[in-house]
Every structure is written in C-alpha cells, then in structure tokens.
Write an enzyme that holds these catalytic residues in place. Sequence first.
Site, PDB file in Angstrom:
ATOM      1  N   CYS A  43      -5.723  -3.111   2.523  1.00 40.45           N
ATOM      2  CA  CYS A  43      -5.471  -3.245   4.024  1.00 40.45           C
ATOM      3  C   CYS A  43      -6.601  -3.247   4.754  1.00 40.45           C
ATOM      4  O   CYS A  43      -7.090  -4.436   5.007  1.00 40.45           O
ATOM      5  CB  CYS A  43      -4.457  -1.789   4.136  1.00 40.45           C
ATOM      6  SG  CYS A  43      -3.659  -1.871   5.664  1.00 40.45           S
ATOM      7  N   GLU A  95       0.910  -1.068  -0.121  1.00 39.23           N
ATOM      8  CA  GLU A  95       0.046   0.172   0.097  1.00 39.23           C
ATOM      9  C   GLU A  95       0.868   1.239  -0.064  1.00 39.23           C
ATOM     10  O   GLU A  95       1.896   1.228   0.611  1.00 39.23           O
ATOM     11  CB  GLU A  95      -0.810   0.068   1.381  1.00 39.23           C
ATOM     12  CG  GLU A  95      -1.842   1.238   1.378  1.00 39.23           C
ATOM     13  CD  GLU A  95      -2.903   1.110   2.518  1.00 39.23           C
ATOM     14  OE1 GLU A  95      -2.465   0.492   3.620  1.00 39.23           O
ATOM     15  OE2 GLU A  95      -3.939   1.621   2.613  1.00 39.23           O
ATOM     16  N   LYS A 138      -9.747   1.418  -2.589  1.00 40.04           N
ATOM     17  CA  LYS A 138      -9.902   0.911  -1.223  1.00 40.04           C
ATOM     18  C   LYS A 138     -11.417   1.338  -0.751  1.00 40.04           C
ATOM     19  O   LYS A 138     -12.145   2.387  -0.902  1.00 40.04           O
ATOM     20  CB  LYS A 138      -9.137   1.552  -0.280  1.00 40.04           C
ATOM     21  CG  LYS A 138      -8.907   1.025   1.202  1.00 40.04           C
ATOM     22  CD  LYS A 138      -7.821   1.994   1.888  1.00 40.04           C
ATOM     23  CE  LYS A 138      -7.575   0.989   3.175  1.00 40.04           C
ATOM     24  NZ  LYS A 138      -6.310   2.046   3.810  1.00 40.04           N
TER      25      LYS A 138
HETATM   26  O1  LIG Z   1      -6.793  -2.303  10.211  1.00 35.50           O
HETATM   27  C1  LIG Z   1      -5.876  -1.840  10.867  1.00 35.50           C
HETATM   28  O2  LIG Z   1      -5.465  -2.071  11.843  1.00 35.50           O
HETATM   29  C2  LIG Z   1      -4.830  -1.092   9.833  1.00 35.50           C
HETATM   30  C3  LIG Z   1      -5.292  -0.782   8.531  1.00 35.50           C
HETATM   31  C4  LIG Z   1      -4.445   0.321   7.727  1.00 35.50           C
HETATM   32  O3  LIG Z   1      -3.318   0.477   8.122  1.00 35.50           O
HETATM   33  C5  LIG Z   1      -5.110   0.796   6.516  1.00 35.50           C
HETATM   34  O4  LIG Z   1      -6.056   0.567   5.944  1.00 35.50           O
HETATM   35  O5  LIG Z   1      -4.163   1.561   5.855  1.00 35.50           O
END
Ligand SMILES: O=C(O)CCC(=O)C(=O)O
Length: 311
Positions: free
Chosen positions: A185, A54, A143
């Site tokens: 993510c 990411e 996303k």
């Molecule tokens: O869900 C999480 O704990 C981290 C998610 C995250 O870092 C993101 O979505 O960029």
Amino acid sequence: MASSTPHPPILKQPVRLACVQLASGPDKAANLAHAATKVREAAATGAKIVVLPECFNSPYGCDHFPSYAETLLPSPPTESQSPSFHALSAMARDNAVYLIGGSIPELVATTTNQDDSQKEKKTYYNTSLTFSPSGALLATHRKIHLFDISIPGKITFRESDVLSPGNTLTIIDLPDYGRVAVAICYDVRFPELAMIAARRGCFALVYPGAFNLTTGPLHWKLLGQARAVDNQVYVALCSPARDMSAGYHAWGHSMVVDPMAEVLVEAGEGEGVVVAELEGERIEEARRGIPLRDQRRFDVYPDVSRGFEEP
Ligand SMILES: O=C(O)CCC(=O)C(=O)O
C-alpha cells in the site's frame, strides 16, 4: 551514459496474474474460508500468480491490529500461532499457484530481563507472505513505509501508533517466471523501492493495498501508472472490496497496469477478480521503443539501486 548492451528476458514465459478484490469482515475464520473460495475462482481463470489485498482477513485499522495479529516466527509457525500462514499455504498448494497473500498483522513478542523481572515487548508489523505452488513460503515482506497521514477534514491515519516498519525490500524469485517485487500500500508512494526492484530485474511490482475514499480517487491509479511508466514493468494493485458498513472504506479498483502504463484490467468497488496476461515481449517492446534503461545519466545523478544488498 547510453549504451546498448543486450538485456536478458526478464519474464521467462507469459503468465496470467489475478487480483482478488476480497470482501472481508470481522470473523477471521470466515475471511480465510472465503479467501480460499476466491483464490480457487481466480485459479480457475488460468491465473498462476494470485494476489490478495492488504489486511485481507481482518478489518483494517490501528484498533484491530493487535487482536488479529499472528506470530510468524520461528518459521513455519504452528497452526495456532498463525492460522493465516497455514490457510495461505494450503490455498497456494491446492490451486498450484504462486500466492501473494495480501497482508496480515504480525506479532513479534520478545522478553527482556529488567531489574530481575522479565518484561514482554510486543512489536507489530503489517506483513505479506508469498507462497509457491507447492505451498512453501517464498518470502515475507513487512510494510516499510507506515501509513501516517493527516488531511484535515478528510482522513487521519497513524499506523505508527501501533505498527513498526519493516526494513527490507522484497524481491521474490518465482522460478517458473522470473522476479517480482512485493510491497504494501503506502509503500507504492516511494518510487525508490520500485526503481531498485525494476533494476534488479523484476517483471512486476505487486502492491496489496487499501487506499481510501480521499486518496484513492486522487492517487491510486496515478501511482500504479507512475510506477509502471517510470520502470517499464507491470504493476498490480490489489484492494479489499468497499464496505460502507465497515470502519474503513477501501477504494477498491484493483488493477493491473502494463509497462506502457495502460490499465489492462480494473475492478469496480465491490468484490471481484481481475485477471491480466503478462508478457515479457510487452516489457521489451516498451523498453525498445522508449529506451530509458540505456539513457540514464548516472554520471549526473546517482543510481539508487547501487549499494542495495540482495537478501
Ligand atoms: O497512501 C495512501 O493514500 C493510502 C495508504 C494506505 O491506505 C495504506 O498504506 O494502508
């Protein structure tokens, strides 16, 4: 109700998948050049599917999204609209790999007429681009679930202050192998996405991500294994390398999990490439041994994949 209809193979041939746990900094051009070197290194292992993290070409954080954002539409964008698009396409082509290009901040600028004057509206997304071995764009994932959390004394993050969410699930046909799903993510926390993708025949769920030092140790591996065991598919999680001098400290630990939820390969905190061989037979073996797909009780609870429109 239980039935035992034959199931077609969902992975046409074994394939090596590599997650590149990339170290990147504030210089976008340097990040792109470095990514190209690491993708070459990943391809040299025999990997035919290569995954980047990411926000692989910028620092991660709401303050950074607008200044690093690139325009991807209309597609294909010009080199100056999106140097990352062109760099990723070249990395895929030069190495003849399917490249799941992590994510980059995307800008969509629209103009509207208001009170006889034109107003420009800027919308930002966290967007992943996937390219074919010939360098053609295969898919774009924005996303869907924005990372908005607040754990007092530990971490507060509000992507929705700057970003807008995508609205479509992304299933990609890789003609040589079969289907994969890509999400980003925080999307990994939403099992519905994974269930739908698996029931649409994906052999792997691929998540470029950047967990942190609070939720990373608690949930990163757990979520990878959970999505794998629930759906009896491979799961790949690809993180940036940890940089304690950066504003955001990524957890690292990129990994590939197999359909029985075994972690096949796992990176540490620093930069590196982890590679795993994915085999259709391993998916079938898991599904024969624990035949969840024939035992679901859609007469008792709904099938979340029903009604999902294929793009
Ligand atoms: O869900 C999480 O704990 C981290 C998610 C995250 O870092 C993101 O979505 O960029």
